[in-house]
Design a protein around this motif. Sequence first.
Motif, PDB file in Angstrom:
ATOM      1  N   ARG A 172       0.840  -1.136  -0.068  1.00 14.31           N
ATOM      2  CA  ARG A 172      -0.087  -0.151  -0.036  1.00 14.31           C
ATOM      3  C   ARG A 172       0.772   1.180  -0.084  1.00 14.31           C
ATOM      4  O   ARG A 172       0.533   2.011  -0.871  1.00 14.31           O
ATOM      5  N   VAL A 173       1.856   1.317   0.970  1.00 19.02           N
ATOM      6  CA  VAL A 173       2.821   2.543   0.891  1.00 19.02           C
ATOM      7  C   VAL A 173       3.646   2.711  -0.432  1.00 19.02           C
ATOM      8  O   VAL A 173       3.491   3.806  -1.003  1.00 19.02           O
ATOM      9  N   VAL A 174       3.935   1.505  -0.994  1.00 16.27           N
ATOM     10  CA  VAL A 174       4.984   1.663  -1.973  1.00 16.27           C
ATOM     11  C   VAL A 174       3.856   2.049  -3.342  1.00 16.27           C
ATOM     12  O   VAL A 174       4.251   2.851  -4.180  1.00 16.27           O
ATOM     13  N   ALA A 175       2.679   1.573  -3.262  1.00 16.07           N
ATOM     14  CA  ALA A 175       1.652   1.897  -4.218  1.00 16.07           C
ATOM     15  C   ALA A 175       1.285   3.561  -4.271  1.00 16.07           C
ATOM     16  O   ALA A 175       1.389   4.025  -5.344  1.00 16.07           O
ATOM     17  N   VAL A 176       1.383   3.889  -3.145  1.00  9.62           N
ATOM     18  CA  VAL A 176       0.916   5.320  -2.940  1.00  9.62           C
ATOM     19  C   VAL A 176       2.018   6.190  -3.242  1.00  9.62           C
ATOM     20  O   VAL A 176       1.759   7.076  -4.165  1.00  9.62           O
ATOM     21  N   ALA A 177       3.210   5.737  -3.069  1.00 11.25           N
ATOM     22  CA  ALA A 177       4.383   6.356  -3.170  1.00 11.25           C
ATOM     23  C   ALA A 177       4.559   6.293  -4.799  1.00 11.25           C
ATOM     24  O   ALA A 177       5.076   7.304  -5.540  1.00 11.25           O
ATOM     25  N   GLY A 178       4.540   5.428  -5.316  1.00 16.67           N
ATOM     26  CA  GLY A 178       4.655   5.078  -6.816  1.00 16.67           C
ATOM     27  C   GLY A 178       3.606   5.898  -7.460  1.00 16.67           C
ATOM     28  O   GLY A 178       3.875   6.432  -8.924  1.00 16.67           O
TER      29      GLY A 178
ATOM     30  N   MET B 128       6.674   3.017 -14.529  1.00 19.77           N
ATOM     31  CA  MET B 128       5.375   2.149 -15.189  1.00 19.77           C
ATOM     32  C   MET B 128       5.274   0.614 -14.638  1.00 19.77           C
ATOM     33  O   MET B 128       4.266   0.037 -14.778  1.00 19.77           O
ATOM     34  N   LEU B 129       6.347   0.192 -13.878  1.00 19.25           N
ATOM     35  CA  LEU B 129       6.379  -1.309 -13.274  1.00 19.25           C
ATOM     36  C   LEU B 129       5.707  -1.098 -12.006  1.00 19.25           C
ATOM     37  O   LEU B 129       5.311  -2.193 -11.619  1.00 19.25           O
ATOM     38  N   VAL B 130       5.478   0.114 -11.481  1.00 13.67           N
ATOM     39  CA  VAL B 130       4.783   0.189 -10.328  1.00 13.67           C
ATOM     40  C   VAL B 130       3.609  -0.314 -10.142  1.00 13.67           C
ATOM     41  O   VAL B 130       3.184  -1.396  -9.414  1.00 13.67           O
ATOM     42  N   PRO B 131       2.577   0.129 -11.196  1.00 14.69           N
ATOM     43  CA  PRO B 131       1.151  -0.387 -11.224  1.00 14.69           C
ATOM     44  C   PRO B 131       1.280  -2.019 -11.180  1.00 14.69           C
ATOM     45  O   PRO B 131       0.517  -2.823 -10.734  1.00 14.69           O
TER      46      PRO B 131
END
Lengths: 229, 467
Positions: free
Chosen positions: A72-78, A124-127
């Motif tokens: 969740r944290v990574v997704a928000v930052a990403g 773009m790899l984040v999602p």
Amino acid sequence: MTTGTTLALAGLGAFHGLNPAMGWLLAVAIGLQERSRWAMARSLAPIGAGHFVSIAAVAVAVTVGASAWTTRVVAVAGGAALLGMGMWRLLSKRHFTWVGMRLSAWQLAAWSFLMASVHGAGLMLVPVLASGGRNGPAGHLGHTMASEPGTAAKEPGGRTTGLGEAAVHGLLAAGVHTVAMLAVGAVIAFVVYQFVGLTILRTAWINLDLIWAVVLLAAGLLTLVGVLV
Amino acid sequence: MPRFTPDPTFYPSPRDAAAAPVEKLAYVAAFARPADKPDALAVLDVDETSASYGEVVGWTELPNLGDEVHHFGWNACSSALCPTAAHPHVERRYLVVPGIRSSRIYVIDTRDDPTSPRVVKVLEADELGKRAGYSRPHTVHCGPEGIYVSALGGHGEEGPGGVAILDHTTFEVRGPWEADRGDQYLAYDLWWHIGHDVAVTSEWGTPSMIENGVVPELLLANKYGHRLHFWDLRKRRNIQTVDLGAQHQMALELRPAHDPRKQYGFVGVVVSTEDLSASVWLWTREGSEFAVRKVIEIPAEPADAADLPPALQPFGAVPPLVTDIDLSVDDRFLYVSAWGTGELLQYDVTDPEHPRKTGSVRLGGVVRRTPHPAVPELALSGGPQMVEVSRDGARVYVSNSLYGAWDDQFYPDGVGAWVAKLDVDPRTGGLTPDERFFPHDTDFRGRRVHQIRLQGGDASSDSYCFP
């Protein structure tokens, strides 16, 4: 990695492979300058290496980050990074400048690394790697692996192993992406060099940067919506 | 907004550019020698099918006096397709027009109404001076790092002259280009072998050596420039300097091969102080160094002192004064203007070491005053000076003014103003004046005419990264 993830990673790689600014056009230029298909083919290796390093840096940060904290944290930052990069790519009037056409292998790799990084290619790899939203760690990540990076971190004493595996997972993702990018780029380079000729650039070189900026923005929004809503 | 497909005037290779459509308009720098009225950008109709063919169909006056507009160039060109710094979705729409006397630089937009270009930005002399340290901007080239502007003088000082970089989009002066100029001090032209990361610069003189006319004492003492400098285009370092010999005064226009695989080019030398001849030299890459040698020599023509202007009377001859040269996009023909004797020469340079003369046209000249066939009764002043060649190599345009103060010395009874067009058979060579095309004198509203740029690009505006 699930088939879906692999396809998504490969698809993004193919999109980058398509873009003349990401490497194949430089390879063709080198081939034409040296009058050698072999010189063209050889130049693809450092171009791929530079692209890989740029992508892997982000991919590993995402997988390890998701393992150490929460997806969740990574997704928000990403997602925020994606939005920022998308806005910058959309509004910036400066274009990437690297003066020089006679590049050593190291310079080719450095050029490719910078090109991919400035492009926000890895973001773009984040999602793809950090999706999962409010359900926590990406469920579909590493189904085929012994332990999921997200859960590994929570096991007592398993943190180091988990992080290592997560890193490997990130590298694997970057690898899939880069192989697809190189395959598509190599095919286009060969076809253009051998059959089509560069005149095609005059009509076919559509403004992929513009499309890319919009895609970055959309991906950032979707990622944030997926996590926060 | 950037474009979605590349600007249609960008071509990956010289071969593609040679197949470009025929130009319809030409832009001409027109300056008022007494700075009593503003300089202008004149727009010529060069469309042979048009009713106003050969006429001045547009006229944009600049907002100041005394600029002396000189060589100008496009904001973007085919080098935007170069793969290491690609930006093919910018538009070729702005002309960057420097005033060699005022050191102002104008940015003129030609897109919305090509026959009525608009001044959209003015860079004052101070901006060029404070940010780059230069004055007297001279030649403009679009390239990988932005817009390269060569300049003859320093800011508030005689020198060194050099190259300033302007931003592609904002046109702000970013700074001086050189990281290490070696002992380069005099400046004039700049161009490059873009596929080999090599730049070349040439030498004329500092502002005080040129602004009030050629200084005979300096010329006879061989003080004007006579060297070529080769640079690492990427590291911006002077890597080699070649002296042509002190008697070969004023090494000016640089015309490198358009084929990015090649590393040779031509430079014109205005006058030899030994015998008043003019010459063209060839540079070639020999291993890690460049070698330069004379490949064309044009002798002076003896003349009666009574027919000569005071500056030339002691010599009893007219020097050819090669002040501009131009190389066709296919690297096949070299055009050499002899402004003193009033002749445009054409050489086949397929073998660059051995140019073969294939054509000549006489117009004007200090003594001959050869008229244009369109107006046979009019004795012409000036001579073919700035040369521009269409991308397909079929048409050559010449204008007749060199530089205000120098026009006055060599053509003291007035240099006039005219532009001529010559037709070429790109396969066999040969030059024929077009009798339908001869805008002159009052057509240019009391201004003199200098450089010509063709809409969409020409032989001296674009560089190509693909062969």
